[in-house]
Design a protein around this motif. Structure first.
Motif, PDB file in Angstrom:
ATOM      1  N   VAL A  37       0.859  -1.190   0.000  1.00  0.00           N
ATOM      2  CA  VAL A  37       0.000   0.000   0.000  1.00  0.00           C
ATOM      3  C   VAL A  37       0.892   1.236   0.000  1.00  0.00           C
ATOM      4  O   VAL A  37       1.876   1.281   0.740  1.00  0.00           O
ATOM      5  CB  VAL A  37      -0.908   0.027   1.255  1.00  0.00           C
ATOM      6  CG1 VAL A  37      -1.837   1.230   1.207  1.00  0.00           C
ATOM      7  CG2 VAL A  37      -1.707  -1.255   1.371  1.00  0.00           C
ATOM      8  N   PRO A  38       0.559   2.266  -0.786  1.00  0.00           N
ATOM      9  CA  PRO A  38       1.335   3.510  -0.714  1.00  0.00           C
ATOM     10  C   PRO A  38       1.169   4.173   0.654  1.00  0.00           C
ATOM     11  O   PRO A  38       0.065   4.251   1.193  1.00  0.00           O
ATOM     12  CB  PRO A  38       0.719   4.381  -1.815  1.00  0.00           C
ATOM     13  CG  PRO A  38      -0.016   3.444  -2.703  1.00  0.00           C
ATOM     14  CD  PRO A  38      -0.475   2.321  -1.836  1.00  0.00           C
ATOM     15  N   LEU A  71       4.091   0.235   2.180  1.00  0.00           N
ATOM     16  CA  LEU A  71       3.980  -0.467   3.454  1.00  0.00           C
ATOM     17  C   LEU A  71       5.066  -1.530   3.630  1.00  0.00           C
ATOM     18  O   LEU A  71       5.640  -1.671   4.712  1.00  0.00           O
ATOM     19  CB  LEU A  71       2.585  -1.097   3.564  1.00  0.00           C
ATOM     20  CG  LEU A  71       2.233  -1.795   4.876  1.00  0.00           C
ATOM     21  CD1 LEU A  71       2.366  -0.836   6.049  1.00  0.00           C
ATOM     22  CD2 LEU A  71       0.823  -2.370   4.812  1.00  0.00           C
ATOM     23  N   ARG A  72       5.360  -2.286   2.582  1.00  0.00           N
ATOM     24  CA  ARG A  72       6.323  -3.374   2.748  1.00  0.00           C
ATOM     25  C   ARG A  72       7.741  -2.868   3.006  1.00  0.00           C
ATOM     26  O   ARG A  72       8.587  -3.637   3.459  1.00  0.00           O
ATOM     27  CB  ARG A  72       6.290  -4.300   1.528  1.00  0.00           C
ATOM     28  CG  ARG A  72       5.016  -5.148   1.472  1.00  0.00           C
ATOM     29  CD  ARG A  72       5.131  -6.204   0.415  1.00  0.00           C
ATOM     30  NE  ARG A  72       3.865  -6.895   0.191  1.00  0.00           N
ATOM     31  CZ  ARG A  72       3.646  -7.757  -0.786  1.00  0.00           C
ATOM     32  NH1 ARG A  72       4.622  -8.046  -1.641  1.00  0.00           N
ATOM     33  NH2 ARG A  72       2.482  -8.342  -0.938  1.00  0.00           N
ATOM     34  N   SER A  74      -0.284   7.629   6.694  1.00  0.00           N
ATOM     35  CA  SER A  74      -0.710   8.542   5.620  1.00  0.00           C
ATOM     36  C   SER A  74      -0.934   7.814   4.299  1.00  0.00           C
ATOM     37  O   SER A  74      -0.383   8.164   3.258  1.00  0.00           O
ATOM     38  CB  SER A  74       0.335   9.661   5.424  1.00  0.00           C
ATOM     39  OG  SER A  74       0.484  10.408   6.600  1.00  0.00           O
ATOM     40  N   GLY A  75      -1.747   6.780   4.347  1.00  0.00           N
ATOM     41  CA  GLY A  75      -2.077   6.044   3.137  1.00  0.00           C
ATOM     42  C   GLY A  75      -3.311   5.186   3.379  1.00  0.00           C
ATOM     43  O   GLY A  75      -3.802   5.081   4.515  1.00  0.00           O
ATOM     44  N   PRO A  76      -3.822   4.530   2.320  1.00  0.00           N
ATOM     45  CA  PRO A  76      -5.051   3.726   2.447  1.00  0.00           C
ATOM     46  C   PRO A  76      -4.795   2.363   3.073  1.00  0.00           C
ATOM     47  O   PRO A  76      -5.216   1.328   2.546  1.00  0.00           O
ATOM     48  CB  PRO A  76      -5.512   3.606   0.995  1.00  0.00           C
ATOM     49  CG  PRO A  76      -4.251   3.628   0.198  1.00  0.00           C
ATOM     50  CD  PRO A  76      -3.324   4.565   0.927  1.00  0.00           C
ATOM     51  N   VAL A  77      -4.100   2.340   4.195  1.00  0.00           N
ATOM     52  CA  VAL A  77      -3.695   1.076   4.800  1.00  0.00           C
ATOM     53  C   VAL A  77      -4.899   0.314   5.334  1.00  0.00           C
ATOM     54  O   VAL A  77      -5.069  -0.883   5.067  1.00  0.00           O
ATOM     55  CB  VAL A  77      -2.670   1.320   5.923  1.00  0.00           C
ATOM     56  CG1 VAL A  77      -2.326   0.018   6.624  1.00  0.00           C
ATOM     57  CG2 VAL A  77      -1.409   1.966   5.352  1.00  0.00           C
TER      58      VAL A  77
END
Length: 550
Positions: free
Chosen positions: A438-439, A448-449, A493-496
């Motif tokens: 995920v960005p 994320l990774r 700060s992302g669509p996690v």
């Protein structure tokens, strides 16, 4: 061999085989701060031959963490669909998507020799890796002190044999690594199919074929058998023919039949034949992927048919699984018992890959004329009948493995426990599955990774604010060695949260290879409070505790 006290080095890991699986293992070990001796019996790198041509998104992601993934993806030819034909009739097209939002395409095509060159460049920049070409392993011993190798240097008889030693070893000696397998008491158990595979790397202009993988059942130009066409960069294509057991490449080259074979696909276009080779069609695996202090990876451990791009890609996954676990043991962050989970997880992955590969090969190489007639009837029916189409086997493409049955995975009764649907990729994110990418924007990381592969990561879903202190305190009481990070999902700060499907108040425990070890709800799991369950999941990874058998 010398006495263990004379040669053992508890900080060195020996990697046998300097192909892409061994290169990946060496780079990942060095990334964890472990010194590596990387050896190969060849005198130098092969500089030609596309060989394993299809690189899966998960392999690109693993390579990204050793500084090579972006470059391999950029140089590779991107494709996102596969076309299956019977003769000249298209049966179906299949696209590939990502459950998260990965920066990498589902697959890229790039010749194996070029992948190896890129990995070599990274190895040359890594002071922790000592590369030894021309070292053939002729003896292997191990005991509680470590692993010792006796190597004969190339050319044959050049100087005295060399003794190498280290704490552990990863055997990545490839399909032809029979000698090393025998030293470990292992052999490939499986089946060899009668047909053979001719691979030709050809440079030619084929407009409209640049971004599709094309699989032909029984085309007029290879009656009764199959042809697979992969585009690779520089207007180059890999043409793979399934051929009868008596195929003679040298004879076809000598009398012009190979040119005629190529012309049936290329027409009158000018072409350059860059490489060709013939391979047997085999499928099998070793009984044990861990033998004491030696882990067996890649084609040394399992042989798969080339239809489905599972060989190299599963080997890269082997390398990551082996590298982080050996590194954790060598660095003193986990108990040696962690290494047995390499066998548990990767032999299960090999078994799944082998079952898929064998089903494909049994469809592609019918054992008798009756089976051939049934296959021809099924392929004809598949042109109009969706039920028949679903039974056509052309090689299900590589997917990331699932570890839902691993002793490192804490089951979640709220989520399905099946490893994979009968066909297609695994389902939603959950324990035993690789975390979707995920960005994000967090401390210089953009996805994320990037943050979860630095150690054990504990992700706090929204709604955890009131209990976060208790979780952190439980982890502190555990005193788990090694890198451990607690991160609130809302800080990334992302669509996690939507990409993971995380519920309010959950805690996600992620392993160093980006696999989810546990998802603990606010009320806890298996009779434990949430803080205790999170600590148990971390303890299981490091060997400080156990979740028991599944």
């Amino acid at each position: 061999m010398a006495a263990p006290s004379d040669v053992a080095d508890p900080a060195v890991v020996l990697v046998l085989g300097n192909g892409p699986v061994g290169q990946t293992a060496a780079l990942l070990l060095a990334r964890w701060g472990v010194r590596v001796v990387l050896l190969d019996r060849r005198a130098r790198r092969d500089d030609r031959g596309s060989k394993a041509v299809c690189q899966h998104r998960e392999s690109l992601d693993i390579w990204s963490h050793v500084g090579a993934g972006d470059r391999i993806a950029a140089e590779g030819l991107t494709w996102d669909r596969s076309v299956i034909l019977h003769g000249d009739v298209e049966l179906f097209r299949q696209g590939y998507v990502d459950a998260g939002i990965s920066p990498y395409p589902p697959f890229v095509n790039l010749g194996q020799h070029r992948v190896e060159q890129i990995l070599d460049e990274r190895i040359a920049q890594e002071p922790l890796i000592d590369v030894r070409w021309g070292h053939e392993v002729v003896g292997l011993e191990q005991d509680e002190h470590g692993v010792r190798l006796l190597c004969r240097r190339a050319p044959a008889g050049a100087g005295e044999p060399v003794l190498l030693a280290g704490a552990y070893a990863i055997a990545c000696t490839g399909a032809d690594g029979e000698d090393v397998r025998r030293m470990l008491g292992q052999r490939i158990d499986g089946v060899t199919f009668p047909d053979r595979l001719l691979m030709c790397e050809v440079r030619a202009a084929l407009p409209g074929w640049e971004h599709e993988r094309r699989f032909f059942f029984e085309p007029d130009w290879n009656p009764g058998r199959q042809v697979l066409i992969h585009p690779i960069p520089d207007s180059t294509y890999r043409l793979d023919w399934q051929l009868p057991p008596d195929f003679d490449l040298a004879a076809e080259e000598a009398d012009g039949r190979l040119d005629q074979r190529l012309r049936r696909i290329l027409g009158e276009a000018d072409y350059e034949l860059r490489w060709r080779a013939v391979y047997p069609l085999r499928a099998g695996r070793v009984r044990r992927m861990r033998v004491g202090r030696v882990l067996i990876a890649g084609d040394a451990a399992h042989l798969l048919s080339p239809f489905g791009a599972r060989g190299l890609n599963s080997g890269v996954a082997d390398a990551e699984n082996a590298a982080w676990k050996i590194a954790y043991v060598v660095r003193g962050w986990a108990q040696p018992a962690l290494l047995e989970t390499y066998h548990d997880e990767r032999s299960a992955a090999a078994a799944e890959n082998l079952a898929i590969a064998r089903a494909t090969m049994e469809f592609l190489v019918p054992p008798d004329e009756a089976a051939s007639r049934r296959r021809r009837a099924l392929l004809s029916a598949a042109r109009t009948d969706p039920t028949a189409l679903a039974l056509v086997e052309s090689g299900r493409l590589a997917e990331s493995s699932c570890y839902v049955a691993s002793r490192l995975t804490m089951p979640d009764p709220r989520r399905p426990d099946d490893a994979r649907p009968p066909s297609g990729p695994a389902g939603d994110a959950g324990p035993g599955r690789c975390l979707p990418d995920v960005p994000i924007c967090w401390e210089g990381a953009t996805r994320l990774r990037q943050i979860v592969r630095h150690g054990i990561t504990v992700l706090l879903a929204p709604g955890m604010e009131s209990r976060a202190v208790a979780v952190v305190r439980a982890l502190a009481d555990l005193a788990a060695p090694g890198p451990l990070r607690v991160v609130a999902m809302r800080e990334l700060s992302g669509p996690v949260v939507p990409a993971l499907g995380a519920a309010d108040g959950e805690v996600w425990v992620v392993r160093p290879d980006a696999y989810v070890a546990a998802i603990v709800p606010a009320g806890g799991l298996i009779g434990q409070s949430q803080p205790a369950a999170v600590a148990a999941a971390v303890a299981a990874i490091t060997g400080l505790g156990s979740l028991g058998t599944r």
